[in-house]
Design a protein around this motif. Sequence first.
Motif, PDB file in Angstrom:
ATOM      1  N   GLU A  63     -28.357 -43.901  25.043  1.00  0.00           N
ATOM      2  CA  GLU A  63     -28.709 -43.472  26.280  1.00  0.00           C
ATOM      3  C   GLU A  63     -27.846 -42.479  27.033  1.00  0.00           C
ATOM      4  OE1 GLU A  63     -27.587 -45.969  30.251  1.00  0.00           O
ATOM      5  OE2 GLU A  63     -29.407 -46.805  29.642  1.00  0.00           O
ATOM      6  N   ILE A  64     -28.497 -41.392  27.318  1.00  0.00           N
ATOM      7  CA  ILE A  64     -27.693 -40.143  27.399  1.00  0.00           C
ATOM      8  C   ILE A  64     -28.104 -39.907  29.098  1.00  0.00           C
ATOM      9  CG2 ILE A  64     -27.468 -37.492  27.200  1.00  0.00           C
ATOM     10  CD1 ILE A  64     -28.333 -38.088  24.191  1.00  0.00           C
ATOM     11  N   ARG A  65     -26.940 -39.678  29.885  1.00  0.00           N
ATOM     12  CA  ARG A  65     -27.338 -39.342  31.284  1.00  0.00           C
ATOM     13  C   ARG A  65     -26.425 -38.390  31.496  1.00  0.00           C
ATOM     14  NH1 ARG A  65     -26.379 -45.380  33.827  1.00  0.00           N
ATOM     15  NH2 ARG A  65     -27.962 -46.396  33.248  1.00  0.00           N
ATOM     16  N   GLY A  66     -27.049 -37.298  32.042  1.00  0.00           N
ATOM     17  CA  GLY A  66     -26.399 -35.818  32.376  1.00  0.00           C
ATOM     18  C   GLY A  66     -26.335 -35.969  34.033  1.00  0.00           C
ATOM     19  N   TYR A  67     -25.171 -35.180  34.401  1.00  0.00           N
ATOM     20  CA  TYR A  67     -24.559 -35.170  35.965  1.00  0.00           C
ATOM     21  C   TYR A  67     -24.175 -33.699  36.216  1.00  0.00           C
ATOM     22  CZ  TYR A  67     -24.463 -40.370  35.584  1.00  0.00           C
ATOM     23  OH  TYR A  67     -24.722 -41.678  35.320  1.00  0.00           O
ATOM     24  N   ALA A  68     -24.018 -33.560  37.461  1.00  0.00           N
ATOM     25  CA  ALA A  68     -23.695 -32.257  37.942  1.00  0.00           C
ATOM     26  C   ALA A  68     -22.774 -32.493  38.954  1.00  0.00           C
ATOM     27  CB  ALA A  68     -24.747 -31.463  38.488  1.00  0.00           C
ATOM     28  N   ASP A  69     -21.709 -31.712  39.383  1.00  0.00           N
ATOM     29  CA  ASP A  69     -21.099 -31.736  40.596  1.00  0.00           C
ATOM     30  C   ASP A  69     -21.677 -31.725  41.796  1.00  0.00           C
ATOM     31  OD1 ASP A  69     -20.886 -29.000  41.327  1.00  0.00           O
ATOM     32  OD2 ASP A  69     -19.206 -28.563  40.045  1.00  0.00           O
ATOM     33  N   GLN A  70     -21.445 -31.876  43.056  1.00  0.00           N
ATOM     34  CA  GLN A  70     -22.204 -31.639  44.249  1.00  0.00           C
ATOM     35  C   GLN A  70     -22.567 -30.128  44.742  1.00  0.00           C
ATOM     36  OE1 GLN A  70     -19.372 -33.140  43.789  1.00  0.00           O
ATOM     37  NE2 GLN A  70     -17.852 -32.567  45.573  1.00  0.00           N
ATOM     38  N   SER A  83     -28.691 -31.356  35.686  1.00  0.00           N
ATOM     39  CA  SER A  83     -28.455 -32.630  35.145  1.00  0.00           C
ATOM     40  C   SER A  83     -29.299 -33.031  33.797  1.00  0.00           C
ATOM     41  CB  SER A  83     -28.276 -33.756  35.697  1.00  0.00           C
ATOM     42  OG  SER A  83     -29.296 -34.076  36.671  1.00  0.00           O
ATOM     43  N   THR A  84     -30.690 -33.019  34.027  1.00  0.00           N
ATOM     44  CA  THR A  84     -31.658 -33.105  33.044  1.00  0.00           C
ATOM     45  C   THR A  84     -31.457 -32.265  31.788  1.00  0.00           C
ATOM     46  OG1 THR A  84     -33.021 -34.215  34.781  1.00  0.00           O
ATOM     47  CG2 THR A  84     -33.821 -33.294  32.907  1.00  0.00           C
ATOM     48  N   GLU A  85     -31.172 -30.844  32.280  1.00  0.00           N
ATOM     49  CA  GLU A  85     -31.203 -30.163  31.116  1.00  0.00           C
ATOM     50  C   GLU A  85     -29.945 -30.451  30.290  1.00  0.00           C
ATOM     51  OE1 GLU A  85     -32.363 -27.234  28.457  1.00  0.00           O
ATOM     52  OE2 GLU A  85     -33.475 -27.973  29.930  1.00  0.00           O
ATOM     53  N   ARG A  86     -28.870 -30.808  30.820  1.00  0.00           N
ATOM     54  CA  ARG A  86     -27.463 -31.058  30.022  1.00  0.00           C
ATOM     55  C   ARG A  86     -27.832 -32.089  29.030  1.00  0.00           C
ATOM     56  NH1 ARG A  86     -23.226 -30.084  34.962  1.00  0.00           N
ATOM     57  NH2 ARG A  86     -23.202 -28.337  34.535  1.00  0.00           N
ATOM     58  N   ALA A  87     -28.458 -33.466  29.837  1.00  0.00           N
ATOM     59  CA  ALA A  87     -28.823 -34.641  28.871  1.00  0.00           C
ATOM     60  C   ALA A  87     -29.754 -34.313  27.676  1.00  0.00           C
ATOM     61  CB  ALA A  87     -29.410 -35.716  29.897  1.00  0.00           C
ATOM     62  N   ASN A  88     -30.837 -33.474  28.007  1.00  0.00           N
ATOM     63  CA  ASN A  88     -31.778 -33.144  26.975  1.00  0.00           C
ATOM     64  C   ASN A  88     -31.050 -32.149  25.931  1.00  0.00           C
ATOM     65  OD1 ASN A  88     -33.803 -34.501  28.062  1.00  0.00           O
ATOM     66  ND2 ASN A  88     -34.627 -32.638  29.143  1.00  0.00           N
ATOM     67  N   THR A  89     -30.244 -31.129  26.256  1.00  0.00           N
ATOM     68  CA  THR A  89     -29.292 -30.467  25.469  1.00  0.00           C
ATOM     69  C   THR A  89     -28.550 -31.278  24.398  1.00  0.00           C
ATOM     70  OG1 THR A  89     -29.434 -28.557  27.073  1.00  0.00           O
ATOM     71  CG2 THR A  89     -27.583 -28.547  25.005  1.00  0.00           C
ATOM     72  N   VAL A  90     -27.983 -32.221  25.105  1.00  0.00           N
ATOM     73  CA  VAL A  90     -27.160 -33.426  23.879  1.00  0.00           C
ATOM     74  C   VAL A  90     -28.148 -34.088  23.246  1.00  0.00           C
ATOM     75  CG1 VAL A  90     -25.645 -35.275  24.072  1.00  0.00           C
ATOM     76  CG2 VAL A  90     -25.175 -33.355  25.660  1.00  0.00           C
ATOM     77  N   ALA A  91     -29.272 -34.490  23.654  1.00  0.00           N
ATOM     78  CA  ALA A  91     -30.032 -35.402  22.965  1.00  0.00           C
ATOM     79  C   ALA A  91     -30.641 -34.413  21.772  1.00  0.00           C
ATOM     80  CB  ALA A  91     -31.140 -35.654  23.760  1.00  0.00           C
ATOM     81  N   LYS A  92     -31.094 -33.401  22.161  1.00  0.00           N
ATOM     82  CA  LYS A  92     -31.690 -32.253  20.867  1.00  0.00           C
ATOM     83  C   LYS A  92     -30.513 -32.142  20.038  1.00  0.00           C
ATOM     84  CE  LYS A  92     -33.453 -27.897  20.277  1.00  0.00           C
ATOM     85  NZ  LYS A  92     -33.892 -26.733  20.717  1.00  0.00           N
ATOM     86  N   PHE A  93     -29.322 -31.999  20.155  1.00  0.00           N
ATOM     87  CA  PHE A  93     -28.329 -31.776  19.373  1.00  0.00           C
ATOM     88  C   PHE A  93     -28.088 -32.904  18.400  1.00  0.00           C
ATOM     89  CE2 PHE A  93     -23.816 -32.028  18.025  1.00  0.00           C
ATOM     90  CZ  PHE A  93     -23.549 -30.904  17.379  1.00  0.00           C
ATOM     91  N   ARG A 123     -20.839 -33.442  33.567  1.00  0.00           N
ATOM     92  CA  ARG A 123     -20.696 -34.256  32.482  1.00  0.00           C
ATOM     93  C   ARG A 123     -22.031 -35.001  31.943  1.00  0.00           C
ATOM     94  NH1 ARG A 123     -16.716 -38.477  34.532  1.00  0.00           N
ATOM     95  NH2 ARG A 123     -17.173 -39.941  32.606  1.00  0.00           N
ATOM     96  N   VAL A 124     -22.150 -35.164  30.784  1.00  0.00           N
ATOM     97  CA  VAL A 124     -22.974 -35.981  29.951  1.00  0.00           C
ATOM     98  C   VAL A 124     -22.283 -37.343  29.406  1.00  0.00           C
ATOM     99  CG1 VAL A 124     -24.413 -36.470  28.076  1.00  0.00           C
ATOM    100  CG2 VAL A 124     -24.897 -34.394  29.599  1.00  0.00           C
ATOM    101  N   GLU A 125     -23.226 -38.449  29.766  1.00  0.00           N
ATOM    102  CA  GLU A 125     -22.284 -39.759  29.241  1.00  0.00           C
ATOM    103  C   GLU A 125     -23.176 -40.119  28.200  1.00  0.00           C
ATOM    104  OE1 GLU A 125     -20.129 -41.282  33.279  1.00  0.00           O
ATOM    105  OE2 GLU A 125     -21.862 -42.445  32.679  1.00  0.00           O
ATOM    106  N   ILE A 126     -22.692 -40.601  26.868  1.00  0.00           N
ATOM    107  CA  ILE A 126     -23.511 -40.862  25.763  1.00  0.00           C
ATOM    108  C   ILE A 126     -23.224 -42.588  25.603  1.00  0.00           C
ATOM    109  CG2 ILE A 126     -23.932 -40.738  23.379  1.00  0.00           C
ATOM    110  CD1 ILE A 126     -22.723 -37.924  23.913  1.00  0.00           C
TER     111      ILE A 126
END
Length: 142
Positions: A63-70, A83-93, A123-126
């Motif tokens: 489960e990959i969750r992407g986040y951004a600062d405020q 944050s979605t793009e961050r999560a998708n980038t890690v998932a693709k990798f 961050r992204v949490e994996i």
Amino acid sequence: MKRMFFLVLVVGLIIQAQAQAQDVFQDVFVVYFRTDNAEITPENKKFLLKNVVPVLLTGGEVEIRGYADQRETLKWGSNLRLSTERANTVAKFLRQNCGNNVVIEAQGCAVYIGDFTLQEKRRVEIRINPDQSDLKIIPTKQ
């Protein structure tokens, strides 16, 4: 009065769901990002290849969750999109390096809520199924 009860009920269900999710996914790897950016740094690629990919090569669920600062992001239009793009980038990798034997769910969660620095919120949490390793929380260097 009914609204207050409903609100308390919903908050209670959210807290319970988060606790259950933490019970299922205990191993958490954290990857940090630059401001307004969804690219994985070379350092983070090395971290993922060394620490996450070997755990996933035997299969499992991620489960990959992407986040951004405020802060507002003009480049991405919204923190949810970033944050979605961050999560998708890690998932693709991870898919590129682990093959198809891993079930990966990626989602953006917009702004990271908590008492952390702006850098720590980007961050992204994996989260890996606990049957896959004995590790608990492994952050990259910031």
